[in-house]
Motif scaffolding. Structure first.
Motif, PDB file in Angstrom:
ATOM      1  N   ASP A 179       0.847  -1.201   0.000  1.00  0.00           N
ATOM      2  CA  ASP A 179       0.000   0.000   0.000  1.00  0.00           C
ATOM      3  C   ASP A 179       0.879   1.247   0.000  1.00  0.00           C
ATOM      4  OD1 ASP A 179      -2.804   1.183   0.533  1.00  0.00           O
ATOM      5  OD2 ASP A 179      -1.459   2.205   1.916  1.00  0.00           O
ATOM      6  N   TYR A 214      -9.688   9.840   5.922  1.00  0.00           N
ATOM      7  CA  TYR A 214      -9.860   9.903   4.480  1.00  0.00           C
ATOM      8  C   TYR A 214     -11.366   9.878   4.242  1.00  0.00           C
ATOM      9  CZ  TYR A 214      -8.305  10.199  -0.244  1.00  0.00           C
ATOM     10  OH  TYR A 214      -8.036  10.697  -1.501  1.00  0.00           O
ATOM     11  N   TYR A 238       0.691  14.798   6.964  1.00  0.00           N
ATOM     12  CA  TYR A 238       0.056  13.900   5.994  1.00  0.00           C
ATOM     13  C   TYR A 238       1.121  13.341   5.068  1.00  0.00           C
ATOM     14  CZ  TYR A 238      -3.417  11.881   2.881  1.00  0.00           C
ATOM     15  OH  TYR A 238      -4.173  11.000   2.158  1.00  0.00           O
ATOM     16  N   MET A 255      -0.931   5.219   3.800  1.00  0.00           N
ATOM     17  CA  MET A 255      -1.795   4.931   4.950  1.00  0.00           C
ATOM     18  C   MET A 255      -1.032   4.275   6.096  1.00  0.00           C
ATOM     19  SD  MET A 255      -5.294   2.722   5.187  1.00  0.00           S
ATOM     20  CE  MET A 255      -6.524   3.172   6.438  1.00  0.00           C
TER      21      MET A 255
HETATM   22  P1  P6P Z   1      -4.314  10.614  -1.602  1.00  0.00           P
HETATM   23  C1  P6P Z   1      -1.955   5.278  -1.222  1.00  0.00           C
HETATM   24  O1  P6P Z   1      -2.162   5.320  -2.614  1.00  0.00           O
HETATM   25  C2  P6P Z   1      -3.312   5.188  -0.538  1.00  0.00           C
HETATM   26  O2  P6P Z   1      -3.999   4.068  -0.971  1.00  0.00           O
HETATM   27  C3  P6P Z   1      -3.126   5.149   0.973  1.00  0.00           C
HETATM   28  O3  P6P Z   1      -1.958   4.506   1.343  1.00  0.00           O
HETATM   29  C4  P6P Z   1      -3.102   6.619   1.342  1.00  0.00           C
HETATM   30  O4  P6P Z   1      -3.594   6.872   2.639  1.00  0.00           O
HETATM   31  C5  P6P Z   1      -4.037   7.250   0.304  1.00  0.00           C
HETATM   32  O5  P6P Z   1      -4.062   6.354  -0.821  1.00  0.00           O
HETATM   33  C6  P6P Z   1      -3.527   8.588  -0.151  1.00  0.00           C
HETATM   34  O6  P6P Z   1      -4.470   9.097  -1.062  1.00  0.00           O
HETATM   35  O7  P6P Z   1      -5.576  10.832  -2.417  1.00  0.00           O
HETATM   36  O8  P6P Z   1      -4.281  11.512  -0.386  1.00  0.00           O
HETATM   37  O9  P6P Z   1      -3.041  10.636  -2.394  1.00  0.00           O
END
Ligand code: P6P
Length: 340
Positions: free
Chosen positions: A123, A266, A246, A250
């Motif tokens: 992830d 989120y 941020y 994740m």
């Molecule tokens: P954004 C990473 O692609 C992910 O799946 C998670 O690890 C992370 O929290 C989120 O998407 C980040 O998304 O839209 O803020 O770039």
């Protein structure tokens, strides 16, 4: 003598989980321990490849796209293959769900066991090229009694998971795990090839000073989220504003939240009606860990672990972290009448 004495009582993840078996007593089969050993092996293998990715040109696009329509980085594909093969070979799984595979994998008779593993093998992979911490997230269900492993075995609320965890690949590899009796953190000692207990009994502070949202989506945020963020950025007199942190990965954002406290969110918004994060293998495991560490994990309108999934790749809104911080957010979701 001044030099550090070697620790002669190292608690490896395997020993620590086995200790639970002594609690369970004679009916403990050791199957979960063996499954967790397989997961440790995948984490070690992925850690090695993440560490040398740039050196062996593993970064960059594998040219294919995954079910999310995202360009797959080579490490994604490799990590998924490692996990599928290792989880099948251990003989303890019946159903596998991966963020990288459109359909669930049903294990053949010869290798079938009693557990279902849902996972995101790598992830945060969009961050690979930038050297940002990324991670493997997993959740484990026990199959329903006398089930041979069907889709229904993984379309169950997260409250029925028996274990969940993540491995974060950063300056070291950190595996954070719950088997339903609290949360423990282990650090990979590459020389030993063992995950050693370094963060026993992780408890999230009841309140933090950090909020972790992608405010680039503020244009789309629903009002309760905007009102909550306002309340911590422009607090009532005498209170200090919260700090923004941020990472956009994740595992890294949740790991910091578990250790330092605060709130990670989120949300669903006008652009993404169910948010972005996946219910089965992102929200459920992180919600399980958060609650086991004494925190709260909600969609804003319901407890994440109570959701009954309808599809293996469905998304859900996520707010998780320190109990008081998430309760503060929930006040903005209550109808005006009940906010006292
Ligand atoms: P954004 C990473 O692609 C992910 O799946 C998670 O690890 C992370 O929290 C989120 O998407 C980040 O998304 O839209 O803020 O770039």
């Amino acid at each position: 003598s001044g030099e550090e004495q070697p620790n002669t009582d190292i608690i490896t993840l395997t020993r620590h989980v086995l200790a639970d078996q002594f609690e369970i007593g004679p009916q403990a089969t050791g199957d979960l321990t063996l499954l967790l050993t397989a997961i440790q092996t995948t984490s070690k293998f992925i850690a090695t490849n993440v560490r040398k990715a740039r050196l062996i040109n593993l970064v960059g696009l594998a040219g294919e796209t995954n079910v999310q329509g995202e360009e797959q980085k080579k490490l994604d594909v490799l990590s998924n293959d490692i996990m599928i093969n290792s989880l099948r070979a251990c003989g303890k799984t019946a159903v596998l769900v991966s963020e990288e595979l459109e359909e669930a994998v049903f294990i053949d008779d010869k290798h079938r066991g009693k557990y279902c593993v849902v996972f995101d093998p790598l992830d945060g992979s969009s961050n690979i090229d930038a050297g940002v911490n990324i991670g493997t997230i997993f959740g484990i269900y026990h199959v329903a009694p006398d089930s041979k492993g069907t889709l229904e075995d993984v379309l169950r609320p997260g409250s029925e998971m028996v274990a969940a965890g993540y491995t974060m690949y950063g300056s070291s590899a950190n595996l954070v795990l719950t088997t339903g009796n609290g949360v423990n953190g282990y650090t990979l000692d590459a020389a030993l090839g063992e995950f050693i207990l370094t963060h026993p009994d992780i408890k999230i502070p009841t309140r933090g000073k950090i909020y972790s949202f992608n405010e680039g989506n503020s244009l789309y945020f629903h009002q309760p989220v905007l009102n909550y963020l306002n309340s911590i950025k422009y607090p009532a007199t005498g209170k200090a504003p919260y700090s923004a942190r941020y990472i956009g990965s994740m595992v890294a954002d949740v790991h910091r939240t578990l250790l330092y406290g605060g709130i990670f969110g989120y949300p669903d918004d006008k652009k993404s009606k169910n948010g972005k994060l996946r219910l089965l293998y992102e929200a459920f495991p992180m919600a399980f860990l958060t609650e086991q560490a004494g925190g709260v994990a909600t969609t804003g309108t319901q407890r994440i672990l109570d959701i009954v999934p309808k599809a293996i790749h469905e998304r859900c809104p996520v707010f998780l972290g320190s109990r008081d911080d998430v309760q503060d957010l929930l006040k903005f979701y209550q109808p005006a009448a009940t906010v006292n």
